[in-house]
Design a protein around this motif. Structure first.
Motif, PDB file in Angstrom:
ATOM      1  N   ASP A   1       0.815  -1.254   0.109  1.00  0.00           N
ATOM      2  CA  ASP A   1       0.057  -0.093   0.001  1.00  0.00           C
ATOM      3  C   ASP A   1       0.892   1.345   0.001  1.00  0.00           C
ATOM      4  OD1 ASP A   1      -2.211  -1.576   0.195  1.00  0.00           O
ATOM      5  OD2 ASP A   1      -2.390  -1.439   2.275  1.00  0.00           O
ATOM      6  N   ALA A   2       2.022   1.297   0.885  1.00  0.00           N
ATOM      7  CA  ALA A   2       2.769   2.375   0.988  1.00  0.00           C
ATOM      8  C   ALA A   2       3.367   2.551  -0.362  1.00  0.00           C
ATOM      9  CB  ALA A   2       3.793   2.079   2.295  1.00  0.00           C
ATOM     10  N   LYS A   3       4.003   1.671  -0.954  1.00  0.00           N
ATOM     11  CA  LYS A   3       4.847   1.785  -2.345  1.00  0.00           C
ATOM     12  C   LYS A   3       3.861   2.421  -3.254  1.00  0.00           C
ATOM     13  CE  LYS A   3       7.988  -2.174  -1.950  1.00  0.00           C
ATOM     14  NZ  LYS A   3       8.375  -3.338  -2.468  1.00  0.00           N
ATOM     15  N   THR A   4       2.655   1.723  -3.288  1.00  0.00           N
ATOM     16  CA  THR A   4       1.449   2.280  -4.358  1.00  0.00           C
ATOM     17  C   THR A   4       1.380   4.075  -3.936  1.00  0.00           C
ATOM     18  OG1 THR A   4       0.588   0.367  -4.369  1.00  0.00           O
ATOM     19  CG2 THR A   4      -0.766   2.121  -5.177  1.00  0.00           C
ATOM     20  N   PHE A   5       0.958   4.209  -2.801  1.00  0.00           N
ATOM     21  CA  PHE A   5       0.877   5.551  -2.395  1.00  0.00           C
ATOM     22  C   PHE A   5       1.990   6.351  -2.831  1.00  0.00           C
ATOM     23  CE2 PHE A   5       0.102   9.228   0.592  1.00  0.00           C
ATOM     24  CZ  PHE A   5      -1.016   9.654  -0.073  1.00  0.00           C
ATOM     25  N   TYR A   6       3.139   5.965  -2.293  1.00  0.00           N
ATOM     26  CA  TYR A   6       4.426   6.647  -2.601  1.00  0.00           C
ATOM     27  C   TYR A   6       4.485   6.977  -4.203  1.00  0.00           C
ATOM     28  CZ  TYR A   6       9.276   7.845  -2.024  1.00  0.00           C
ATOM     29  OH  TYR A   6      10.610   8.473  -1.988  1.00  0.00           O
ATOM     30  N   GLY A   7       4.348   6.261  -4.933  1.00  0.00           N
ATOM     31  CA  GLY A   7       4.421   6.160  -6.353  1.00  0.00           C
ATOM     32  C   GLY A   7       3.461   7.363  -6.960  1.00  0.00           C
ATOM     33  N   ILE A   8       2.060   7.295  -6.570  1.00  0.00           N
ATOM     34  CA  ILE A   8       1.001   8.350  -6.714  1.00  0.00           C
ATOM     35  C   ILE A   8       1.412   9.610  -6.367  1.00  0.00           C
ATOM     36  CG2 ILE A   8      -1.154   8.968  -6.554  1.00  0.00           C
ATOM     37  CD1 ILE A   8      -1.807   5.940  -5.995  1.00  0.00           C
ATOM     38  N   VAL A   9       2.100   9.871  -5.351  1.00  0.00           N
ATOM     39  CA  VAL A   9       2.395  11.489  -4.937  1.00  0.00           C
ATOM     40  C   VAL A   9       3.765  11.574  -4.988  1.00  0.00           C
ATOM     41  CG1 VAL A   9       0.344  11.178  -3.336  1.00  0.00           C
ATOM     42  CG2 VAL A   9       2.504  10.515  -2.230  1.00  0.00           C
ATOM     43  N   SER A  10       4.550  11.106  -5.860  1.00  0.00           N
ATOM     44  CA  SER A  10       5.875  11.022  -6.171  1.00  0.00           C
ATOM     45  C   SER A  10       6.281  12.396  -6.481  1.00  0.00           C
ATOM     46  CB  SER A  10       6.539  10.085  -7.073  1.00  0.00           C
ATOM     47  OG  SER A  10       6.058  10.171  -8.188  1.00  0.00           O
ATOM     48  N   ASP A  11       5.546  13.175  -7.012  1.00  0.00           N
ATOM     49  CA  ASP A  11       5.801  14.709  -7.619  1.00  0.00           C
ATOM     50  C   ASP A  11       5.894  15.665  -6.304  1.00  0.00           C
ATOM     51  OD1 ASP A  11       5.882  13.950 -10.267  1.00  0.00           O
ATOM     52  OD2 ASP A  11       3.610  14.583 -10.491  1.00  0.00           O
ATOM     53  N   PHE A  12       5.320  15.413  -5.261  1.00  0.00           N
ATOM     54  CA  PHE A  12       5.317  16.031  -4.155  1.00  0.00           C
ATOM     55  C   PHE A  12       6.412  15.687  -2.972  1.00  0.00           C
ATOM     56  CE2 PHE A  12       0.843  15.734  -5.098  1.00  0.00           C
ATOM     57  CZ  PHE A  12       0.668  16.846  -5.989  1.00  0.00           C
ATOM     58  N   ILE A  13       7.090  14.558  -3.039  1.00  0.00           N
ATOM     59  CA  ILE A  13       8.139  14.130  -2.095  1.00  0.00           C
ATOM     60  C   ILE A  13       9.399  15.022  -2.179  1.00  0.00           C
ATOM     61  CG2 ILE A  13       9.287  12.031  -1.489  1.00  0.00           C
ATOM     62  CD1 ILE A  13       7.006  10.438  -2.581  1.00  0.00           C
ATOM     63  N   ILE A  14       9.783  15.203  -1.190  1.00  0.00           N
ATOM     64  CA  ILE A  14      11.143  15.754  -1.053  1.00  0.00           C
ATOM     65  C   ILE A  14      12.366  14.935  -0.434  1.00  0.00           C
ATOM     66  CG2 ILE A  14      10.327  18.075  -1.140  1.00  0.00           C
ATOM     67  CD1 ILE A  14      10.478  18.264   1.922  1.00  0.00           C
ATOM     68  N   GLU A  15      13.479  14.933  -0.840  1.00  0.00           N
ATOM     69  CA  GLU A  15      14.371  14.244   0.063  1.00  0.00           C
ATOM     70  C   GLU A  15      14.861  14.746   1.419  1.00  0.00           C
ATOM     71  OE1 GLU A  15      15.241  11.089  -0.959  1.00  0.00           O
ATOM     72  OE2 GLU A  15      13.805  11.341  -2.581  1.00  0.00           O
ATOM     73  N   SER A  16      14.844  14.045   2.369  1.00  0.00           N
ATOM     74  CA  SER A  16      15.164  14.724   3.697  1.00  0.00           C
ATOM     75  C   SER A  16      16.753  15.023   3.981  1.00  0.00           C
ATOM     76  CB  SER A  16      14.790  13.753   4.920  1.00  0.00           C
ATOM     77  OG  SER A  16      13.391  13.416   4.616  1.00  0.00           O
TER      78      SER A  16
END
Length: 79
Positions: free
Chosen positions: A64-79
């Motif tokens: 589930d987490a991998k799927t959602f991570y892929g869907i919102v990948s445009d908003f993800i920032i690297e820490s």
């Protein structure tokens, strides 16, 4: 539980993120400072400081987490 950071810089970003979260059958929270808000709540997201990165907590299986991570990948920032 999968945890990652996102940055939402516009109203359209918030709407797209909430729509993606609402399509998921598992719980997703956002954490801003000491506040924990349901990621499926557009009003809740607008109540936090969007100038800062937001922590996302996905409460589902690893798949589930991998799927959602892929869907919102445009908003993800690297820490």
């Amino acid at each position: 539980m999968k945890v990652f950071d996102i940055q939402l810089t516009s109203i359209n970003d918030v709407k797209a993120f909430v729509n993606a979260a609402c399509m998921q059958p598992f719980d997703i929270d956002i954490v801003s400072g000491r506040y924990i808000i349901d990621a499926k709540s557009i009003m809740g997201i607008f109540s936090v400081d969007l100038a800062r990165p937001i922590r996302v907590e996905v409460h589902g299986t690893d798949e589930d987490a991998k799927t959602f991570y892929g869907i919102v990948s445009d908003f993800i920032i690297e820490s």
